[in-house]
Design a protein around this motif. Sequence first.
Motif, PDB file in Angstrom:
ATOM      1  N   GLY A   1       0.789  -1.229   0.000  1.00 48.90           N
ATOM      2  CA  GLY A   1       0.000   0.000   0.000  1.00 48.90           C
ATOM      3  C   GLY A   1       0.816   1.271   0.000  1.00 48.90           C
ATOM      4  O   GLY A   1       0.250   2.374   0.027  1.00 48.90           O
ATOM      5  N   PHE A   2       2.147   1.140  -0.039  1.00 49.95           N
ATOM      6  CA  PHE A   2       3.001   2.328  -0.073  1.00 49.95           C
ATOM      7  C   PHE A   2       2.926   2.992  -1.449  1.00 49.95           C
ATOM      8  O   PHE A   2       2.735   2.326  -2.467  1.00 49.95           O
ATOM      9  CB  PHE A   2       4.446   1.954   0.258  1.00 49.95           C
ATOM     10  CG  PHE A   2       4.656   1.573   1.692  1.00 49.95           C
ATOM     11  CD1 PHE A   2       4.811   2.544   2.666  1.00 49.95           C
ATOM     12  CD2 PHE A   2       4.686   0.234   2.079  1.00 49.95           C
ATOM     13  CE1 PHE A   2       4.995   2.191   4.003  1.00 49.95           C
ATOM     14  CE2 PHE A   2       4.855  -0.128   3.403  1.00 49.95           C
ATOM     15  CZ  PHE A   2       5.015   0.860   4.368  1.00 49.95           C
ATOM     16  N   LYS A   3       3.106   4.317  -1.457  1.00 47.18           N
ATOM     17  CA  LYS A   3       2.932   5.097  -2.674  1.00 47.18           C
ATOM     18  C   LYS A   3       4.198   5.852  -3.068  1.00 47.18           C
ATOM     19  O   LYS A   3       5.048   6.140  -2.245  1.00 47.18           O
ATOM     20  CB  LYS A   3       1.783   6.093  -2.490  1.00 47.18           C
ATOM     21  CG  LYS A   3       0.439   5.437  -2.214  1.00 47.18           C
ATOM     22  CD  LYS A   3      -0.655   6.474  -2.019  1.00 47.18           C
ATOM     23  CE  LYS A   3      -2.009   5.816  -1.775  1.00 47.18           C
ATOM     24  NZ  LYS A   3      -3.079   6.821  -1.551  1.00 47.18           N
ATOM     25  N   PHE A   4       4.291   6.158  -4.354  1.00 53.85           N
ATOM     26  CA  PHE A   4       5.356   6.983  -4.946  1.00 53.85           C
ATOM     27  C   PHE A   4       6.736   6.374  -4.707  1.00 53.85           C
ATOM     28  O   PHE A   4       7.716   7.069  -4.447  1.00 53.85           O
ATOM     29  CB  PHE A   4       5.319   8.410  -4.378  1.00 53.85           C
ATOM     30  CG  PHE A   4       5.638   9.464  -5.400  1.00 53.85           C
ATOM     31  CD1 PHE A   4       4.640  10.272  -5.921  1.00 53.85           C
ATOM     32  CD2 PHE A   4       6.936   9.647  -5.852  1.00 53.85           C
ATOM     33  CE1 PHE A   4       4.924  11.247  -6.861  1.00 53.85           C
ATOM     34  CE2 PHE A   4       7.236  10.609  -6.798  1.00 53.85           C
ATOM     35  CZ  PHE A   4       6.228  11.417  -7.313  1.00 53.85           C
ATOM     36  N   LEU A   5       6.814   5.064  -4.749  1.00 53.71           N
ATOM     37  CA  LEU A   5       8.086   4.372  -4.541  1.00 53.71           C
ATOM     38  C   LEU A   5       8.345   3.429  -5.718  1.00 53.71           C
ATOM     39  O   LEU A   5       8.327   2.210  -5.587  1.00 53.71           O
ATOM     40  CB  LEU A   5       8.073   3.605  -3.216  1.00 53.71           C
ATOM     41  CG  LEU A   5       8.043   4.470  -1.949  1.00 53.71           C
ATOM     42  CD1 LEU A   5       7.845   3.615  -0.719  1.00 53.71           C
ATOM     43  CD2 LEU A   5       9.315   5.314  -1.825  1.00 53.71           C
ATOM     44  N   GLY A   6       8.589   4.042  -6.885  1.00 52.42           N
ATOM     45  CA  GLY A   6       8.914   3.275  -8.066  1.00 52.42           C
ATOM     46  C   GLY A   6      10.322   2.711  -7.997  1.00 52.42           C
ATOM     47  O   GLY A   6      11.089   3.024  -7.076  1.00 52.42           O
ATOM     48  N   PRO A   7      10.715   1.871  -8.964  1.00 50.64           N
ATOM     49  CA  PRO A   7      12.033   1.216  -8.933  1.00 50.64           C
ATOM     50  C   PRO A   7      13.218   2.177  -8.846  1.00 50.64           C
ATOM     51  O   PRO A   7      14.195   1.874  -8.151  1.00 50.64           O
ATOM     52  CB  PRO A   7      12.056   0.437 -10.251  1.00 50.64           C
ATOM     53  CG  PRO A   7      10.624   0.190 -10.573  1.00 50.64           C
ATOM     54  CD  PRO A   7       9.889   1.408 -10.097  1.00 50.64           C
ATOM     55  N   THR A   8      13.145   3.317  -9.531  1.00 48.18           N
ATOM     56  CA  THR A   8      14.270   4.258  -9.503  1.00 48.18           C
ATOM     57  C   THR A   8      14.391   4.927  -8.142  1.00 48.18           C
ATOM     58  O   THR A   8      15.502   5.072  -7.606  1.00 48.18           O
ATOM     59  CB  THR A   8      14.105   5.321 -10.600  1.00 48.18           C
ATOM     60  OG1 THR A   8      14.042   4.674 -11.878  1.00 48.18           O
ATOM     61  CG2 THR A   8      15.275   6.292 -10.605  1.00 48.18           C
ATOM     62  N   ILE A   9      13.264   5.342  -7.570  1.00 48.93           N
ATOM     63  CA  ILE A   9      13.290   5.941  -6.232  1.00 48.93           C
ATOM     64  C   ILE A   9      13.768   4.926  -5.207  1.00 48.93           C
ATOM     65  O   ILE A   9      14.587   5.240  -4.335  1.00 48.93           O
ATOM     66  CB  ILE A   9      11.895   6.487  -5.852  1.00 48.93           C
ATOM     67  CG1 ILE A   9      11.560   7.709  -6.717  1.00 48.93           C
ATOM     68  CG2 ILE A   9      11.830   6.847  -4.369  1.00 48.93           C
ATOM     69  CD1 ILE A   9      10.175   8.274  -6.498  1.00 48.93           C
ATOM     70  N   VAL A  10      13.286   3.692  -5.309  1.00 44.68           N
ATOM     71  CA  VAL A  10      13.703   2.651  -4.370  1.00 44.68           C
ATOM     72  C   VAL A  10      15.197   2.366  -4.495  1.00 44.68           C
ATOM     73  O   VAL A  10      15.899   2.214  -3.483  1.00 44.68           O
ATOM     74  CB  VAL A  10      12.880   1.362  -4.582  1.00 44.68           C
ATOM     75  CG1 VAL A  10      13.479   0.193  -3.791  1.00 44.68           C
ATOM     76  CG2 VAL A  10      11.433   1.590  -4.157  1.00 44.68           C
ATOM     77  N   GLN A  11      15.714   2.327  -5.718  1.00 42.28           N
ATOM     78  CA  GLN A  11      17.146   2.100  -5.916  1.00 42.28           C
ATOM     79  C   GLN A  11      17.961   3.178  -5.203  1.00 42.28           C
ATOM     80  O   GLN A  11      18.904   2.886  -4.466  1.00 42.28           O
ATOM     81  CB  GLN A  11      17.471   2.098  -7.414  1.00 42.28           C
ATOM     82  CG  GLN A  11      18.949   1.941  -7.743  1.00 42.28           C
ATOM     83  CD  GLN A  11      19.478   0.535  -7.517  1.00 42.28           C
ATOM     84  OE1 GLN A  11      18.710  -0.422  -7.492  1.00 42.28           O
ATOM     85  NE2 GLN A  11      20.779   0.396  -7.362  1.00 42.28           N
ATOM     86  N   SER A  12      17.580   4.421  -5.425  1.00 43.60           N
ATOM     87  CA  SER A  12      18.293   5.538  -4.796  1.00 43.60           C
ATOM     88  C   SER A  12      18.158   5.492  -3.278  1.00 43.60           C
ATOM     89  O   SER A  12      19.110   5.784  -2.542  1.00 43.60           O
ATOM     90  CB  SER A  12      17.733   6.859  -5.339  1.00 43.60           C
ATOM     91  OG  SER A  12      18.441   7.959  -4.830  1.00 43.60           O
ATOM     92  N   TRP A  13      16.988   5.111  -2.804  1.00 40.57           N
ATOM     93  CA  TRP A  13      16.727   4.994  -1.366  1.00 40.57           C
ATOM     94  C   TRP A  13      17.609   3.914  -0.736  1.00 40.57           C
ATOM     95  O   TRP A  13      18.235   4.134   0.310  1.00 40.57           O
ATOM     96  CB  TRP A  13      15.250   4.672  -1.189  1.00 40.57           C
ATOM     97  CG  TRP A  13      14.701   4.659   0.188  1.00 40.57           C
ATOM     98  CD1 TRP A  13      15.179   5.309   1.298  1.00 40.57           C
ATOM     99  CD2 TRP A  13      13.518   3.966   0.613  1.00 40.57           C
ATOM    100  NE1 TRP A  13      14.363   5.067   2.376  1.00 40.57           N
ATOM    101  CE2 TRP A  13      13.338   4.252   1.982  1.00 40.57           C
ATOM    102  CE3 TRP A  13      12.589   3.166  -0.048  1.00 40.57           C
ATOM    103  CZ2 TRP A  13      12.268   3.746   2.720  1.00 40.57           C
ATOM    104  CZ3 TRP A  13      11.526   2.653   0.678  1.00 40.57           C
ATOM    105  CH2 TRP A  13      11.370   2.937   2.039  1.00 40.57           C
TER     106      TRP A  13
END
Length: 198
Positions: free
Chosen positions: A156-168
């Motif tokens: 249910g988490f939002k705005f966490l696409g693969p690119t954002i997750v990678q950087s995170w």
Amino acid sequence: MEKICNWSQNGHQNMAQYHDNEWGFAVLDETKTFESMILEIMQAGLSWQTILNKRPAFRQAFSNYTIEKIAQYNDYDVKQLISNKEIIRNKRKIEAIISNAQLLSLLHVEEAFSLNAYLWSFFDDKPLIMNYHTQADMQGFTSISSTISRELKKQGFKFLGPTIVQSWLEALGIINSHLTACPVKQQCENFFSKNYTL
């Protein structure tokens, strides 16, 4: 072979300090994990320098990153954030951050869920060491960041696409993406071994 991550060498002191003292150093703290998530969401489509410049304002605007407090934000708080010229006034990003805080706060209570532990569990609780020789070798996203992004979305988490997750994941030190010859890379490895290895 490049000897230091050149994205940190733009002449701005806060960028160099972030690279030398934070980026890639393992994080096991839930609040810091959520702070990093906020910054990564806010950074989407913008420069990291912009985010670092606004970092003190983000901390103030988002209740010192206290998850339970952010989870209580209402429509009035959203309007206040959108009108705050010191931060990124993107309604979609702001609403995603609040929604994520609400979900995480609920999971903390109902399932004793830890977002930080959840992310580390994909890597058997130890950093994934990448071997990038140049900045051009670095990947915007990987199969593992795509998998985690998909699983977070299911939660249910939002705005966490693969690119954002990678950087995170890189910011949290779960993936060590410092260039192979960068001296900070070994510092990150030593930091994890000293502080977190059983």
